[in-house]
Motif scaffolding. Sequence first.
Motif, PDB file in Angstrom:
ATOM      1  N   ARG A 149       8.760  12.645   7.020  1.00 60.47           N
ATOM      2  CA  ARG A 149       8.972  12.984   5.583  1.00 60.47           C
ATOM      3  C   ARG A 149       9.310  11.613   4.858  1.00 60.47           C
ATOM      4  O   ARG A 149       9.312  11.631   3.735  1.00 60.47           O
ATOM      5  CB  ARG A 149      10.239  13.895   5.465  1.00 60.47           C
ATOM      6  N   MET A 150       9.852  10.823   5.695  1.00 61.78           N
ATOM      7  CA  MET A 150      10.519   9.456   4.999  1.00 61.78           C
ATOM      8  C   MET A 150       9.406   8.252   4.149  1.00 61.78           C
ATOM      9  O   MET A 150       8.403   8.291   4.983  1.00 61.78           O
ATOM     10  CB  MET A 150      11.501   8.752   5.791  1.00 61.78           C
ATOM     11  N   VAL A 151       9.855   7.913   3.388  1.00 59.59           N
ATOM     12  CA  VAL A 151       8.677   6.892   2.757  1.00 59.59           C
ATOM     13  C   VAL A 151       9.029   5.686   3.572  1.00 59.59           C
ATOM     14  O   VAL A 151       9.718   4.986   3.075  1.00 59.59           O
ATOM     15  CB  VAL A 151       8.895   6.569   1.210  1.00 59.59           C
ATOM     16  N   GLN A 152       8.265   5.423   4.559  1.00 59.57           N
ATOM     17  CA  GLN A 152       8.524   4.261   5.462  1.00 59.57           C
ATOM     18  C   GLN A 152       7.016   3.813   5.794  1.00 59.57           C
ATOM     19  O   GLN A 152       6.247   4.787   6.045  1.00 59.57           O
ATOM     20  CB  GLN A 152       9.122   4.527   6.786  1.00 59.57           C
ATOM     21  N   GLY A 153       7.058   2.662   5.985  1.00 60.47           N
ATOM     22  CA  GLY A 153       5.730   1.918   6.257  1.00 60.47           C
ATOM     23  C   GLY A 153       5.035   2.671   7.642  1.00 60.47           C
ATOM     24  O   GLY A 153       3.972   2.642   7.484  1.00 60.47           O
ATOM     25  N   GLU A 154       6.028   2.891   8.664  1.00 62.04           N
ATOM     26  CA  GLU A 154       5.490   3.441   9.834  1.00 62.04           C
ATOM     27  C   GLU A 154       4.652   4.779   9.423  1.00 62.04           C
ATOM     28  O   GLU A 154       3.617   4.882  10.344  1.00 62.04           O
ATOM     29  CB  GLU A 154       6.580   3.462  10.727  1.00 62.04           C
ATOM     30  N   ASN A 155       4.742   5.510   8.476  1.00 58.94           N
ATOM     31  CA  ASN A 155       4.116   6.816   8.048  1.00 58.94           C
ATOM     32  C   ASN A 155       2.925   6.735   7.524  1.00 58.94           C
ATOM     33  O   ASN A 155       2.172   7.485   7.526  1.00 58.94           O
ATOM     34  CB  ASN A 155       5.166   7.672   7.400  1.00 58.94           C
ATOM     35  N   GLY A 156       2.672   5.443   7.342  1.00 57.28           N
ATOM     36  CA  GLY A 156       1.232   4.821   6.634  1.00 57.28           C
ATOM     37  C   GLY A 156       0.526   4.419   8.074  1.00 57.28           C
ATOM     38  O   GLY A 156      -0.429   4.341   8.061  1.00 57.28           O
ATOM     39  N   VAL A 157       1.266   3.486   8.839  1.00 56.68           N
ATOM     40  CA  VAL A 157       0.755   2.785   9.776  1.00 56.68           C
ATOM     41  C   VAL A 157       0.001   3.891  10.864  1.00 56.68           C
ATOM     42  O   VAL A 157      -1.032   3.770  11.386  1.00 56.68           O
ATOM     43  CB  VAL A 157       1.629   1.873  10.556  1.00 56.68           C
ATOM     44  N   ILE A 158       0.911   4.910  11.243  1.00 55.79           N
ATOM     45  CA  ILE A 158       0.448   5.789  12.351  1.00 55.79           C
ATOM     46  C   ILE A 158      -0.780   6.436  11.979  1.00 55.79           C
ATOM     47  O   ILE A 158      -1.815   6.370  12.729  1.00 55.79           O
ATOM     48  CB  ILE A 158       1.591   6.904  12.140  1.00 55.79           C
ATOM     49  N   PRO A 159      -1.178   7.158  10.802  1.00 58.59           N
ATOM     50  CA  PRO A 159      -2.441   7.719  10.504  1.00 58.59           C
ATOM     51  C   PRO A 159      -3.346   6.681  10.781  1.00 58.59           C
ATOM     52  O   PRO A 159      -4.673   7.024  11.385  1.00 58.59           O
ATOM     53  CB  PRO A 159      -2.337   8.420   9.211  1.00 58.59           C
ATOM     54  N   MET A 160      -3.276   5.601  10.074  1.00 62.60           N
ATOM     55  CA  MET A 160      -4.417   4.552  10.215  1.00 62.60           C
ATOM     56  C   MET A 160      -4.682   4.057  11.489  1.00 62.60           C
ATOM     57  O   MET A 160      -5.752   3.926  11.722  1.00 62.60           O
ATOM     58  CB  MET A 160      -4.129   3.415   9.272  1.00 62.60           C
ATOM     59  N   TRP A 161      -3.736   3.954  12.474  1.00 61.26           N
ATOM     60  CA  TRP A 161      -3.768   3.714  13.791  1.00 61.26           C
ATOM     61  C   TRP A 161      -4.446   4.664  14.503  1.00 61.26           C
ATOM     62  O   TRP A 161      -5.329   4.461  15.351  1.00 61.26           O
ATOM     63  CB  TRP A 161      -2.348   3.336  14.320  1.00 61.26           C
ATOM     64  N   LEU A 162      -4.137   5.858  14.467  1.00 62.25           N
ATOM     65  CA  LEU A 162      -4.876   6.804  15.241  1.00 62.25           C
ATOM     66  C   LEU A 162      -6.443   6.980  14.744  1.00 62.25           C
ATOM     67  O   LEU A 162      -7.113   7.176  15.703  1.00 62.25           O
ATOM     68  CB  LEU A 162      -4.052   8.344  14.726  1.00 62.25           C
ATOM     69  N   LEU A 163      -6.481   6.850  13.293  1.00 63.22           N
ATOM     70  CA  LEU A 163      -8.039   6.857  13.093  1.00 63.22           C
ATOM     71  C   LEU A 163      -8.806   5.607  13.592  1.00 63.22           C
ATOM     72  O   LEU A 163      -9.887   5.879  14.148  1.00 63.22           O
ATOM     73  CB  LEU A 163      -7.942   6.758  11.348  1.00 63.22           C
ATOM     74  N   LEU A 167       0.817  -1.267   0.403  1.00 60.60           N
ATOM     75  CA  LEU A 167      -0.185  -0.121  -0.091  1.00 60.60           C
ATOM     76  C   LEU A 167       0.921   1.154   0.220  1.00 60.60           C
ATOM     77  O   LEU A 167       0.576   2.261  -0.580  1.00 60.60           O
ATOM     78  CB  LEU A 167      -0.966   0.017   0.965  1.00 60.60           C
ATOM     79  N   LEU A 168       1.860   1.214   0.834  1.00 57.76           N
ATOM     80  CA  LEU A 168       2.688   2.427   0.868  1.00 57.76           C
ATOM     81  C   LEU A 168       3.430   2.695  -0.672  1.00 57.76           C
ATOM     82  O   LEU A 168       3.436   3.736  -0.846  1.00 57.76           O
ATOM     83  CB  LEU A 168       3.750   2.441   1.913  1.00 57.76           C
ATOM     84  N   GLY A 169       3.759   1.659  -1.078  1.00 59.81           N
ATOM     85  CA  GLY A 169       4.336   1.746  -2.579  1.00 59.81           C
ATOM     86  C   GLY A 169       3.347   2.293  -3.483  1.00 59.81           C
ATOM     87  O   GLY A 169       3.806   3.304  -4.503  1.00 59.81           O
ATOM     88  N   LEU A 170       2.111   1.877  -3.402  1.00 56.45           N
ATOM     89  CA  LEU A 170       0.993   2.300  -4.406  1.00 56.45           C
ATOM     90  C   LEU A 170       0.664   3.850  -4.087  1.00 56.45           C
ATOM     91  O   LEU A 170       0.789   4.610  -5.186  1.00 56.45           O
ATOM     92  CB  LEU A 170      -0.237   1.775  -4.197  1.00 56.45           C
ATOM     93  N   LEU A 171       0.993   4.241  -2.770  1.00 56.34           N
ATOM     94  CA  LEU A 171       0.931   5.795  -2.501  1.00 56.34           C
ATOM     95  C   LEU A 171       1.964   6.687  -3.177  1.00 56.34           C
ATOM     96  O   LEU A 171       2.008   7.474  -3.794  1.00 56.34           O
ATOM     97  CB  LEU A 171       0.820   5.912  -1.042  1.00 56.34           C
ATOM     98  N   SER A 172       3.280   6.037  -2.688  1.00 57.75           N
ATOM     99  CA  SER A 172       4.579   7.133  -3.205  1.00 57.75           C
ATOM    100  C   SER A 172       4.781   6.681  -4.840  1.00 57.75           C
ATOM    101  O   SER A 172       5.122   7.672  -5.558  1.00 57.75           O
ATOM    102  CB  SER A 172       5.834   6.873  -2.194  1.00 57.75           C
ATOM    103  N   GLY A 173       4.720   5.274  -4.978  1.00 53.42           N
ATOM    104  CA  GLY A 173       5.075   4.808  -6.504  1.00 53.42           C
ATOM    105  C   GLY A 173       3.899   5.471  -7.373  1.00 53.42           C
ATOM    106  O   GLY A 173       4.280   6.066  -8.654  1.00 53.42           O
ATOM    107  N   GLY A 174       2.676   5.565  -6.801  1.00 52.76           N
ATOM    108  CA  GLY A 174       1.535   6.080  -7.616  1.00 52.76           C
ATOM    109  C   GLY A 174       1.555   7.385  -7.725  1.00 52.76           C
ATOM    110  O   GLY A 174       1.602   7.945  -8.987  1.00 52.76           O
ATOM    111  N   TYR A 175       2.057   8.189  -6.685  1.00 49.47           N
ATOM    112  CA  TYR A 175       2.181   9.574  -7.089  1.00 49.47           C
ATOM    113  C   TYR A 175       3.644   9.911  -8.017  1.00 49.47           C
ATOM    114  O   TYR A 175       3.144  10.900  -8.815  1.00 49.47           O
ATOM    115  CB  TYR A 175       2.597  10.538  -5.517  1.00 49.47           C
ATOM    116  N   ALA A 176       4.384   8.942  -7.873  1.00 50.89           N
ATOM    117  CA  ALA A 176       5.743   9.393  -8.701  1.00 50.89           C
ATOM    118  C   ALA A 176       5.159   9.211 -10.316  1.00 50.89           C
ATOM    119  O   ALA A 176       5.378   9.915 -11.275  1.00 50.89           O
ATOM    120  CB  ALA A 176       6.638   8.347  -8.487  1.00 50.89           C
ATOM    121  N   TYR A 177       4.196   7.948 -10.450  1.00 48.58           N
ATOM    122  CA  TYR A 177       3.772   7.831 -11.888  1.00 48.58           C
ATOM    123  C   TYR A 177       2.655   9.035 -12.333  1.00 48.58           C
ATOM    124  O   TYR A 177       3.057   9.440 -13.288  1.00 48.58           O
ATOM    125  CB  TYR A 177       2.885   6.563 -11.610  1.00 48.58           C
ATOM    126  N   LEU A 178       2.093   9.650 -11.496  1.00 44.75           N
ATOM    127  CA  LEU A 178       1.181  10.910 -11.844  1.00 44.75           C
ATOM    128  C   LEU A 178       2.209  11.989 -12.230  1.00 44.75           C
ATOM    129  O   LEU A 178       1.767  12.650 -13.100  1.00 44.75           O
ATOM    130  CB  LEU A 178       0.005  11.133 -10.665  1.00 44.75           C
TER     131      LEU A 178
END
Lengths: 161, 440
Positions: free
Chosen positions: B164-178, B93-104
Amino acid sequence: MSWRRVVRYLFWYLVVFYGLAVIGAAGLKAYKEKHFTKEKLEEMLTVPAGWRDQTNDVCKYFVHGDPTMGAGFIKVIFYCNNQKKAVNTLSLEAIKERKFSEIITSLGKILGFEPKLVLEGQWECYVDQKLLVDKSTIIKNKQIIECVRPGMNLNEVRAKL
Amino acid sequence: MKTIAVVMVMIMAFWLRYQNHATVPLPGQSLDEYSYSWVGLSLIRLGMPVGISGIGGYPFSDMRYINVDRVFQSTAENNPVSINYPWFDHPPLLGLLSGGYAYLRGARVFEETSSWVIRKPMVVLGTITVLLVFALAAVNFGYLAGLISAIIYATMPLAVVGSRMVQGENGVIPMWLLSLLGLSLFLKKKNYRWLITAAIAAGIATLFKLSGIVAIISGLVILGQKKKFKEMVVFGAIALSWTSLFVIYGMVYDWETFVNVWRANTGRVYNIGAAAFYNLMVQIKLTHDKTLTDAWTLAGWIAWFLAIKKSILAIPVVSYLAVYILLGSHPYGWYALPFWPILTIALGKTLVDCFKEKRILTGLLLLLIPLGQNITKLVEINDFQKYATWWRVGVVGVLLGILWRQKTSRVLLVAGFLAAVYLNWRYLGLMNIDFWYKVN
């Protein structure tokens, strides 16, 4: 909420969820079958960035480090006119073809210089103090390729830089 | 007015994260950032996840020099990268976010996933995380606690740079908080929509990185503690159904390799060691060779110890501590990132309590930890000598002021907080690429 209602809710949720998941999985597999080719993968791995700086200065960039991987390494050193040298150390694990011409071509792709600059007369390259004439010479583990401009003495340049 | 304050905090959070986002941390200090993005880009272009792996279990490794951001001249370590596919080190999922943005943004080959492109979605995600910190704290402890927590998390140097870093934890954190927010709202309002939201968010957390399982664990424990057993079943079933998508993904591509990679993962060296808990408090290795000591983390831990009776604070931190110690591996700073939002909420709540209950000394001493450390980062010890007298007189004056007049000392608490936040701002202002080279 009663347990009966919980079970019923979860049953329908899981039926719909995994139904969609199976459709998604089939779609993913079909997408992969349609789009994945080794050639396209190779393109993604090797084609440089469209905006990358292409240079005529082979000393402008370099590959640093001391590779520790099993297959060994080679070095490619350029001694440039402007008192600069660039020492490139490449792991042989990443060099598919060990011919001198292929190594320079690979290095050119990695750093952004045209391999013809080196391969077509603007540089003279030596391995073990011997001038490389045959561009298809196989380079062995731990060998050092040293390149100077034509007319320059390798030992003198080495001493200066 | 209240909304305006929150919006301003969000703007500040975004601005601080956006400054130097492409250069600090240096591109290539973690090649994981490119790996995630390559997984996303290759999934989009090829339908096959291709990334970097150092783990065994793959049938082959294709060693390559992919000189994105010219990392082989700067930060990359000695060896070429090991390309593997299908890549199963982490969910996609993180890859789709950062790589997807790069693709766009026009990236079509791996070398085009430059840090100035792939980190931008993380800046946005980091800013959203600040909003979630506010919301979670506000729902549980009131608006003021929410605002104070959000301000701290928005400006805390470790959180700013780490997010700022493209690390999995930076996707886990907002979902966990949510998820925690959803659970808090469910427990207050008894509306099952919040429970389902919490469950889906917890499941999605695991699709960023499997350590996101903490969202499921903490959710189950919170519900169990309230004896909501039916709700535990609903939460667990929904959350785990989303987690199982990663297993289905593995089946689609190569089940044998998927199993082998995860077996190899369990054999990783336990590098965090027995001092892991100590290191969490005093020293955070943000990348493999950069330690960014941030005293807000210590203040956060102390505040957490003071506020530990609150289960919404205790359960998530203990759950992630269990996951952190269980999974072990290297002591990289990004593995510790999920602690900071909850610890910041604990600190925000504690400071507000100190203000309301006139426990000014506690509040000021908590703030003195990051305040003093930030001063040390901004002013070299030799240059500090000219301020030493002011410092001595100031601190002693403050302590005596607390003992003498409580009303005055509330003002001091506010002043201390504003000073500490201001120094965060100043320190982050210094943190450009030249400064980052000197960070040890």
